[in-house]
Structures are given as structure tokens and as C-alpha cells.
Design a protein around this motif. Sequence first.
Motif, PDB file in Angstrom:
ATOM      1  N   GLY A 270     -18.261 -56.534 -15.982  1.00 57.42           N
ATOM      2  CA  GLY A 270     -16.902 -56.591 -16.501  1.00 57.42           C
ATOM      3  C   GLY A 270     -15.945 -55.679 -15.750  1.00 57.42           C
ATOM      4  O   GLY A 270     -14.758 -55.603 -16.064  1.00 57.42           O
ATOM      5  N   ILE A 271     -16.484 -54.947 -14.763  1.00 57.13           N
ATOM      6  CA  ILE A 271     -15.633 -54.053 -13.964  1.00 57.13           C
ATOM      7  C   ILE A 271     -14.782 -54.895 -13.002  1.00 57.13           C
ATOM      8  O   ILE A 271     -15.283 -55.826 -12.371  1.00 57.13           O
ATOM      9  CB  ILE A 271     -16.504 -53.079 -13.149  1.00 57.13           C
ATOM     10  CG1 ILE A 271     -17.339 -52.190 -14.085  1.00 57.13           C
ATOM     11  CG2 ILE A 271     -15.658 -52.232 -12.187  1.00 57.13           C
ATOM     12  CD1 ILE A 271     -16.564 -51.196 -14.891  1.00 57.13           C
ATOM     13  N   GLN A 272     -13.500 -54.572 -12.908  1.00 54.64           N
ATOM     14  CA  GLN A 272     -12.606 -55.253 -11.973  1.00 54.64           C
ATOM     15  C   GLN A 272     -12.533 -54.469 -10.670  1.00 54.64           C
ATOM     16  O   GLN A 272     -12.157 -53.307 -10.686  1.00 54.64           O
ATOM     17  CB  GLN A 272     -11.182 -55.348 -12.558  1.00 54.64           C
ATOM     18  CG  GLN A 272     -11.094 -56.059 -13.899  1.00 54.64           C
ATOM     19  CD  GLN A 272     -11.523 -57.509 -13.826  1.00 54.64           C
ATOM     20  OE1 GLN A 272     -11.228 -58.208 -12.859  1.00 54.64           O
ATOM     21  NE2 GLN A 272     -12.263 -57.989 -14.833  1.00 54.64           N
ATOM     22  N   ALA A 273     -12.905 -55.107  -9.576  1.00 54.33           N
ATOM     23  CA  ALA A 273     -12.755 -54.470  -8.262  1.00 54.33           C
ATOM     24  C   ALA A 273     -12.979 -55.546  -7.206  1.00 54.33           C
ATOM     25  O   ALA A 273     -13.436 -56.654  -7.517  1.00 54.33           O
ATOM     26  CB  ALA A 273     -13.745 -53.324  -8.075  1.00 54.33           C
ATOM     27  N   GLU A 274     -12.643 -55.218  -5.990  1.00 50.87           N
ATOM     28  CA  GLU A 274     -12.914 -56.077  -4.839  1.00 50.87           C
ATOM     29  C   GLU A 274     -14.405 -56.488  -4.866  1.00 50.87           C
ATOM     30  O   GLU A 274     -15.260 -55.662  -5.153  1.00 50.87           O
ATOM     31  CB  GLU A 274     -12.683 -55.206  -3.603  1.00 50.87           C
ATOM     32  CG  GLU A 274     -12.289 -55.912  -2.339  1.00 50.87           C
ATOM     33  CD  GLU A 274     -12.296 -54.878  -1.215  1.00 50.87           C
ATOM     34  OE1 GLU A 274     -12.901 -55.145  -0.172  1.00 50.87           O
ATOM     35  OE2 GLU A 274     -11.707 -53.788  -1.449  1.00 50.87           O
ATOM     36  N   SER A 275     -14.691 -57.754  -4.513  1.00 55.89           N
ATOM     37  CA  SER A 275     -16.061 -58.229  -4.734  1.00 55.89           C
ATOM     38  C   SER A 275     -17.091 -57.523  -3.848  1.00 55.89           C
ATOM     39  O   SER A 275     -18.222 -57.301  -4.260  1.00 55.89           O
ATOM     40  CB  SER A 275     -16.147 -59.745  -4.575  1.00 55.89           C
ATOM     41  OG  SER A 275     -16.163 -60.067  -3.204  1.00 55.89           O
ATOM     42  N   SER A 276     -16.687 -57.144  -2.615  1.00 59.90           N
ATOM     43  CA  SER A 276     -17.671 -56.464  -1.761  1.00 59.90           C
ATOM     44  C   SER A 276     -17.994 -55.075  -2.324  1.00 59.90           C
ATOM     45  O   SER A 276     -19.107 -54.578  -2.227  1.00 59.90           O
ATOM     46  CB  SER A 276     -17.160 -56.343  -0.323  1.00 59.90           C
ATOM     47  OG  SER A 276     -16.066 -55.450  -0.286  1.00 59.90           O
ATOM     48  N   LYS A 277     -16.985 -54.452  -2.914  1.00 60.79           N
ATOM     49  CA  LYS A 277     -17.195 -53.135  -3.515  1.00 60.79           C
ATOM     50  C   LYS A 277     -18.078 -53.259  -4.753  1.00 60.79           C
ATOM     51  O   LYS A 277     -19.022 -52.488  -4.945  1.00 60.79           O
ATOM     52  CB  LYS A 277     -15.824 -52.546  -3.898  1.00 60.79           C
ATOM     53  CG  LYS A 277     -15.851 -51.089  -4.207  1.00 60.79           C
ATOM     54  CD  LYS A 277     -14.467 -50.515  -4.427  1.00 60.79           C
ATOM     55  CE  LYS A 277     -13.848 -49.947  -3.156  1.00 60.79           C
ATOM     56  NZ  LYS A 277     -12.549 -49.303  -3.406  1.00 60.79           N
ATOM     57  N   LEU A 278     -17.786 -54.280  -5.580  1.00 56.78           N
ATOM     58  CA  LEU A 278     -18.607 -54.524  -6.771  1.00 56.78           C
ATOM     59  C   LEU A 278     -20.071 -54.706  -6.393  1.00 56.78           C
ATOM     60  O   LEU A 278     -20.969 -54.150  -7.007  1.00 56.78           O
ATOM     61  CB  LEU A 278     -18.122 -55.801  -7.485  1.00 56.78           C
ATOM     62  CG  LEU A 278     -17.052 -55.661  -8.550  1.00 56.78           C
ATOM     63  CD1 LEU A 278     -16.763 -57.022  -9.186  1.00 56.78           C
ATOM     64  CD2 LEU A 278     -17.466 -54.649  -9.616  1.00 56.78           C
TER      65      LEU A 278
END
Lengths: 321, 321
Positions: free
Chosen positions: B245-253
Motif C-alpha cells: 500500500g506504500i506509494q512510490a516509484e515502482s523501481s524503488k518499491l
Amino acid sequence: MNEFDWIRSIAPTHHHRSSVIQGIGDDAAVFRPRNGWDMVTAVDSFSEGVHFTKDTMPLDAVGYKLLAANVSDLAAMGAVPLYYLVSAAIPATGWKLSELDPVYAGMKRLGDAYSMDLIGGDTISTGNGLVLTITVIGRVEQDRRLLRSSARPGDVLFLTGPVGLAAAGLSRLLAQGKSAWSKERDIEAHQYPVPHVEYGRVFAESGLRVAINDVSDGIAHEAEEIAEASNVAVTIIRERLPETGIQAESSKLEDWMLRGGEDFVLIGAASEADYLGLEKTCAEQELPLYRIGFVEEGNAQVVIERNGKRERLTGGGYSHF
Amino acid sequence: MNEFDWIRSIAPTHHHRSSVIQGIGDDAAVFRPRNGWDMVTAVDSFSEGVHFTKDTMPLDAVGYKLLAANVSDLAAMGAVPLYYLVSAAIPATGWKLSELDPVYAGMKRLGDAYSMDLIGGDTISTGNGLVLTITVIGRVEQDRRLLRSSARPGDVLFLTGPVGLAAAGLSRLLAQGKSAWSKERDIEAHQYPVPHVEYGRVFAESGLRVAINDVSDGIAHEAEEIAEASNVAVTIIRERLPETGIQAESSKLEDWMLRGGEDFVLIGAASEADYLGLEKTCAEQELPLYRIGFVEEGNAQVVIERNGKRERLTGGGYSHF
């Protein structure tokens, strides 16, 4: 060599103790206790600049002595040493991982002497000054542990070895640095103290009531801990303290004897009859005992008797803060 | 308050476990093992500036989390946590002994949740930067320990919870400092992670072959440890990783999920049939399992599969040096 490879390099390839089921290499270590025995455990840390410097101690002595300090705590409970875990917090600058090799070799030397196994550890970086922590685990027969609280009025107070040597050695090391490094008794006493495990085992195996403390903080402090835990008065007779052969001003000598720490001999109390029996059993194993005083009824306190003159003995115990 | 008084102030006045025969207050602690069980032990250290700063962690979280990291190692062996020993190396300047109170209170909060007893410790001074070391001791039924080395080709790879939350929280804490402190999931995951003891117990009690590692260093690294210890190839399916559920850039996630450490969930492998049984038993205790991949024959390696495309996954594992 990176951290993970280095850890592999110090992990033992075999264990002395068949009770080790899983050593280093999983999330935790697993060992199988022996029926009828209790487990005994203690933790001790050394920090650079406080417990040692690179001038007062060779690197292998740093590891050897920290394990010795821990094993001494087991000895003071009458336990057989079995395993140890080591955590090293290593300064990101000023220390290299490879400098830890002699530190671990020093531990291993003492550990091997007692068939102890290194079963776990952690290695982290820190800002400044090496911090080493060892946890030891041993075992003692059920209900045979040696407590501070079991001294009784009428008991003999005794030591398992001379005190003050380690403090004398430290005094020379602080003054002379590395040029004092040698095999001389005071230097060896500071750098490579011998924990009195065999004594602890004789006392525990005897099944007798024996109050024991190890002398890590000087006998003034250790006797006070026995006096407090047992709620008795303890008298130390100055003339009874075993001679160390060290040459120094007499007030300094006495201070080292009473307040010098890190001798890692044991101080204890037992009834007159039991003491005579223990003395005999110890002598058969070439383990001399030194009667240095007595226990009386009274509030938790320590008295020093010099030429028949009695005086309250206070203080002692190194405080870090 | 001097050091000796302070130690008395943090020593427990009662023990949860009747197996504690001697706690803090003598040379070492004594406990009585239970017949038919093995003992499990691990040590972990935190250092200020590396594992935490006064900006990323409230003081009680420092104690709580270090004990949690240790308990997580016990959980990964299937053990019941029982006791802990704490060594604190406290900077002579910049820290006060009284600041340690919340640190020990944080440990106690987690320890009490598992009826763990503080049975030993040491407190020393150091040059710079707090260094805390905890040793934990637990027990597991004989021959029920959960090892990394028991994964087999054909096994299901699974997680006991989402990964990447703690890394997301740390990222925010490093950017925003104390203003990020809150009860939000990512911050809680970094500051107050919950070790998965209950899962470990289900796996150990099942008597099934279950390979387990705890996720302290990111699943890329932990899966590699299982692959190496079991000599198998492990595939992680990207789409199977539980959403945080964390929102962030997908590569960072993805990086947080694969290489973010300190989630303290468990990663494991079991046969398909056993997995289905464990899933059912876990569900009865409201403990969800997440199937995230599979185990095949092959050399010790980890593969990441994204939309059906397979790629070797390497690296990971925080190196302090």
C-alpha cells in the motif's frame, strides 16, 4: 575479504561439545542441555580506551581476557564453561576486519583450553572505539550453584589466589606502554588472567554451602557484595593477604590488593569444618586456598584488620559514570 | 544515581518464567532447561549512527527493536523466547544513564509480551556512539528446529508478511527526521517491528520439514541463504509479493521489497502438501501466509520472475565494511 566471508573464516569447523546441534550458520544456535543440570549465563563487554588500549594489550590478549572475565563469572557459580557468543562493534575507521583475527584467536586459545565452542555472533560498525561483547553459557549440577548470599557468621573467608597483581601490571603498562609487555607475572596477570574454573568445580561438586564471588572489581568491593547479599559482617586480615612479590610502596601495594580489579581469582566463605575439607580436596589438585579473614554477625559491611586494629573498609568497584 | 544503583533500578523484581533460578544480582544467571527441549540462542548489536540515530528512532524504539531483531532470530528457529541479557556501551559524553531508561523500557515492553525475563547484563562506557548488544535464549522441542538447509526442489516459497515496509519507513525518516514519527504503517515497521514468533511455533509444532529464515537483510539475501544452505534454486515471482500500500516509484518499491531489510517476517519453503496444511493451521490463528515462488533443482541461486521473464537476482545483505 567482505564481512560475510570474514565471518565464515572465523566460524569453527568443528565443535568440542557434542551438545552443539547448530553452531554459526543459521539464524540462531541450538544446543541440547544435559538432564539434571542447570544452565548458567553471563555477559561482559570491553571498550577500547576504557578496558584496554593498543598500548596496554596485544590484540590477542583483548579477546583472551574478555572471554576470561566471562568464564570467571561462570567459575564463580561453580559452572563448567561450554559455549560463547561474540559481538564486535568495529570502528569504521582506525580498525581493519583483519585486526580482529588475533582478537578471535586469543578467545579461541582460552576457549579451547576449556573445550568451549563459539556458537554465535554479530559484527557491526560503530563510530569510534572497538566494543566487544561476549556472552558465555555453562552448566552446573542442579542446586549446586555458588551464591554470594550463602555466607554465615562463623565462616572462614578465603581466596583462591593472590590479588593485586593485575593492578600492579596495569600500573606499569600505563606508565611504560608496550615496552612493559613481557611474560612477567604482573603483566601476564593483567593481559592473560587465568579464570579459576577448577576451584569453582571443586566447590560445586562438594555439595557444601560455599559463598563465592569472582574478584573482578577488587576484594573490598567483592567482599562487600557477599556481606550485603548474606547480611553479615566480613573481616579481611591485612597480614593474611597472600604476598605477590611485587615491589612498591606499601600503601600502593595495599590499594592494589584491596581495590585492584581483574584478578579473576575467587573470594569465598564456608564453615570452618567445610573449609578444612575443601582445602584438602583442593590441595590434592594442587589448588592452594588462602584463609584471609572471617565472617561475623552484623550489618552488611567489610572491616579491614591491620596488626589487630580494625577499620571499616568502604568504596571500591569501578564506576564507569 | 551511580551505576550500581541504576543497575538495581532496571533489574526485574519478579520473573515471568519459573525456570529462572537466579536472575540479575550474582556473578551469572541460572535457569533450568525443560526436559525434551533444546535451547536456542542468538546475539545482535545496534550502534548509534549505523542502526539508528536520535532522529530516526525514539529511545524506547531502540531497545524494543533490538530485542525484536533478536527474538526474530529465535522465531526463525521455531523457538519460544524465554530470557535476554543486555550489554550497553554508553558514550562518556552525549548520553546520560537516565536516557537508557526508555531504551530498557522499550525492551521490557516487547519482552513482557512474550513473558521474557531480563536475566543479565553489563554497562560500560565507550568513546563515541551508543552500542547495545542483546543475547536472547529460547527453547524448541528436540529435533524441531527450523533450518535454512531443509528446502527441497518442488517446495513452495512463502512469506509470513509483506516486505519493504521498514525500508519505506526508513527512507521517510532519513528525509524528514522526527517530523515523520507517527503510527503510520511504514514508520511503525521501521521503529517497532513485530517478530513472527507465532508463525515459528506453528511450523516447529507441525513437525514438518520447513526451511525458515527471518527477513533481516531483505528477501534477495535471505532467499540466497536458503538456496546456498539447501543447494537449490529459488524463484521469487514479483507479482506474488504482497502489496504494502506504500506509494512510490515502482523501481524503488521493488528495491525496498527485495533488498530492504529489517522487516522481521519469515521466509520459508515447504512441500506443496505441507504448505497447504500449514496455511490452514495458520489461518485458524489469523496468521496469513503468502506464496511468493518456488524451489527447483539447481545451483545455489535466486531468480526473480517478472511477467514471466526470469532474471538472476544477486546482491543484497547489508555489509558494514
